[in-house]
Design an enzyme around this catalytic site. Structure first.
Site, mmCIF file in Angstrom:
data_model
loop_
_atom_site.group_PDB
_atom_site.id
_atom_site.type_symbol
_atom_site.label_atom_id
_atom_site.label_comp_id
_atom_site.label_asym_id
_atom_site.label_seq_id
_atom_site.Cartn_x
_atom_site.Cartn_y
_atom_site.Cartn_z
ATOM 1 N N ASP A 30 -80.968 122.850 -98.376
ATOM 2 C CA ASP A 30 -81.315 121.467 -98.638
ATOM 3 C C ASP A 30 -82.559 121.104 -97.822
ATOM 4 O O ASP A 30 -82.659 121.427 -96.637
ATOM 5 C CB ASP A 30 -80.137 120.584 -98.229
ATOM 6 C CG ASP A 30 -80.419 119.118 -98.413
ATOM 7 O OD1 ASP A 30 -80.287 118.635 -99.548
ATOM 8 O OD2 ASP A 30 -80.774 118.450 -97.418
ATOM 9 N N GLU A 84 -85.367 123.748 -101.213
ATOM 10 C CA GLU A 84 -86.282 122.697 -101.621
ATOM 11 C C GLU A 84 -87.502 122.720 -100.705
ATOM 12 O O GLU A 84 -87.392 122.460 -99.506
ATOM 13 C CB GLU A 84 -85.590 121.336 -101.523
ATOM 14 C CG GLU A 84 -84.418 121.180 -102.466
ATOM 15 C CD GLU A 84 -83.712 119.849 -102.274
ATOM 16 O OE1 GLU A 84 -83.571 119.109 -103.257
ATOM 17 O OE2 GLU A 84 -83.316 119.549 -101.129
#
Length: 591
Positions: A148, A185
């Site tokens: 993340d 990400e």
């Protein structure tokens, strides 16, 4: 909440959103975005979270999935904690106050991730992250990690992660660490933007590491606009120029420039998004991907296909089906919209790199336009595996009230609500795409050099036919036992196209899987006399089959498996094709 009462409300009602909003945060729908202990299995999924049961059940789950031939990827959130200081949910600050978190100039904890940001550039926070990941890999046998907000870690942090995992061996640790895939990400924002805290693990810094990052270039080009623009902005698969909605009011010449630019981004994504891959751009220039622009940044940035995570839909923001519903012109039928949806999904499926699909992409999944649905409960997030419903029209979304005027007439329109037969048909087409991908190693090239030698595009430059991408794959390395030459034509136009190019001549046939497609329209795609005919809003795959030597009595001794070689190719193909169909065992909420 009374489910029957919500089900009786109108599909465009606000009744559902009001009821779900009233219990937000208390309905147990956990996306795992607020970690307290990084190395403890999430208890809300366990039958008994209060003892070792959660540990045993997690290990059993991973083992069972592995035994079924699936690899397990876990979403990890090391970029922040739930709390800091001396509050009840604070952990690290109670160990060494002020050390594990990234602080601003006033001494406060940075919160650009929406929570308390950690500082993995600090040696012991980096060590905590690596020790935790090693535990998940060795003790729980997790096969991959999805980071993340990976851009909030430094590049050196992620390189240290990769090195630590690579050092794990079957002999010493019981796992082959080099086979563990790492991606995340690569967004560049907040206090770390622009390498302000050191070189961070973003898209533009990741090349050469083998670590994957999400490719928002291809996503935006296929869908149109971005998650932060008007949801009606159209793209390659959703009708820009060719079937404009009433929201597209720009000059036609500017729209055409944008569509051709989108096509460039898609071509680069199909070719692994390699910074050094050259295409004839929409301007007519032969340029490497790093010199083709995307919002004032390079469109392409990878050095290796495994660094390219290709997707058109993820748990954040609108599902691809909801995106199509918002973007399609008002006169588009449900059948048109489903073809747009299928076309969009075919693009990551046939790209070089790691295709990534949001759960339910294959069954027209809808969240009734709910975008960042981490706190929207099962009502908006549920998946109906009976295919009776795709969850379309379960009420106006919790978020985006300013856009309710856009969504309301769409949700209320019964003619664009999918039935079970529509869902089953879309699922069948998706499975065909998956089978085509695994049928040829040419869709799963392993190196930048292989891609440069084997992947090319026709219909390029300023005179290209808009809405048509023609990809040519040739087996220059002799790696495919089935096909030596493949042509994939992505036709987003609302009418059939005929495409002829002198560079493509041979005994092409429609891929055998599509010859028997569940979609009757796709089966009409054809090739004759150097000309390809592709129906409207269709992705058609044409192949030249590899000539097989005639079998003889001495091909294999009696009792041996003369098909073992081809069987191995199929097994490896399944693993590669499913690499992007990851299972997020700990969910997250940040858009």
């Amino acid at each position: 909440v009374d489910g029957a009462q919500l089900a009786s409300a109108a599909p465009d009602s606000d009744t559902q959103s009001i009821a779900v909003s009233a219990i937000t945060g208390t309905d147990g729908f956990n996306w795992g975005y607020d970690p307290l202990h990084f190395t403890t299995p999430e208890g809300s999924y366990s039958t008994n979270p209060n003892d070792t049961t959660r540990i045993v059940e997690f290990r059993d789950m991973v083992q069972s999935l592995n035994q079924s031939g699936l690899r397990v990827v876990m979403d990890v959130v090391y970029n922040h904690t739930n709390a800091s200081g001396q509050t009840a949910n604070s952990v690290l600050d109670k160990v060494v106050p002020g050390y594990y978190h990234r602080l601003n100039g006033d001494g406060g904890v940075e919160k650009s991730t929406c929570c308390e940001n950690t500082a993995t550039e600090h040696e012991m926070m980096r060590k905590l992250m690596i020790d935790s990941l090693t535990t998940w890999a060795v003790d729980y046998k997790v096969d991959g990690f999805r980071f993340d907000l990976m851009g909030h870690h430094m590049l050196a942090d992620m390189q240290a992660v990769r090195a630590a995992l690579d050092s794990l061996t079957l002999e010493k640790d019981g796992v082959d660490g080099k086979s563990i895939y790492v991606y995340g990400e690569g967004w560049d924002f907040g206090e770390v933007a622009g390498n302000s805290h050191g070189k961070n693990a973003t898209q533009l810094n990741i090349a050469g590491t083998g670590i994957g990052v999400f490719n928002d270039r291809l996503r935006d080009a296929v869908r149109g606009g971005s998650p932060f623009t008007d949801p009606r902005v159209q793209g390659f698969a959703t009708g820009l120029v060719l079937a404009n909605n009433t929201n597209e009011t720009g000059k036609p010449e500017d729209q055409l420039i944008q569509l051709n630019k989108y096509s460039d981004w898609i071509k680069l994504g199909l070719a692994g998004n390699l910074a050094s891959y050259e295409i004839t751009s929409a301007s007519g220039d032969l340029l490497p991907g790093r010199l083709i622009g995307y919002n004032n940044n390079p469109a392409a940035y990878t050095a290796d296909p495994q660094e390219n995570i290709i997707y058109v839909s993820a748990h954040d923001n609108q599902t691809i089906f909801d995106g199509v519903q918002a973007k399609a012109p008002a006169d588009a039928t449900l059948a048109d919209r489903i073809r747009m949806n299928n076309l969009a999904l075919s693009i990551p499926m046939f790209s070089q790199g790691v295709p990534f699909f949001h759960a339910g992409d294959d069954i027209l999944r809808s969240k009734s336009f709910n975008p960042n649905s981490y706190n929207s409960g099962d009502w908006y997030n549920k998946l109906d595996w009976t295919y009776e419903s795709n969850n379309w029209g379960v009420g106006l979304p919790l978020e985006g009230t300013a856009q309710w005027d856009i969504y309301k007439p769409l949700l209320a329109d019964p003619t664009i609500a999918p039935a079970k037969t529509d869902i089953e048909s879309a699922s069948a087409v998706f499975r065909e795409f998956l089978s085509i991908r695994k049928s040829s190693a040419l869709f799963r090239l392993q190196t930048a050099d292989q891609i440069k030698k084997s992947v090319s595009f026709l219909n390029t430059g300023p005179e290209q036919v808009p809405g048509l991408i023609v990809m040519h794959l040739t087996d220059k390395a002799g790696i495919d036992e089935n096909y030596k030459d493949i042509v994939v034509i992505f036709n987003s136009r609302p009418e059939a196209v005929t495409f002829t190019d002198a560079a493509l001549s041979g005994s092409y046939i429609l891929h055998p899987i599509q010859q028997n497609s569940a979609d009757a329209i796709t089966k009409t795609a054809s090739y004759s006399a150097d000309t390809f005919n592709v129906p409207a809003r269709t992705t058609a795959v044409f192949v030249i089959e590899e000539a097989k030597p005639a079998a003889t009595a001495t091909t294999a001794p009696v009792g041996t498996d003369s098909g073992s070689s081809s069987t191995l190719v199929i097994v490896l193909g399944v693993v590669a094709a499913l690499a992007g169909l990851v299972f997020f065992l700990i969910r997250r909420r940040k858009a």
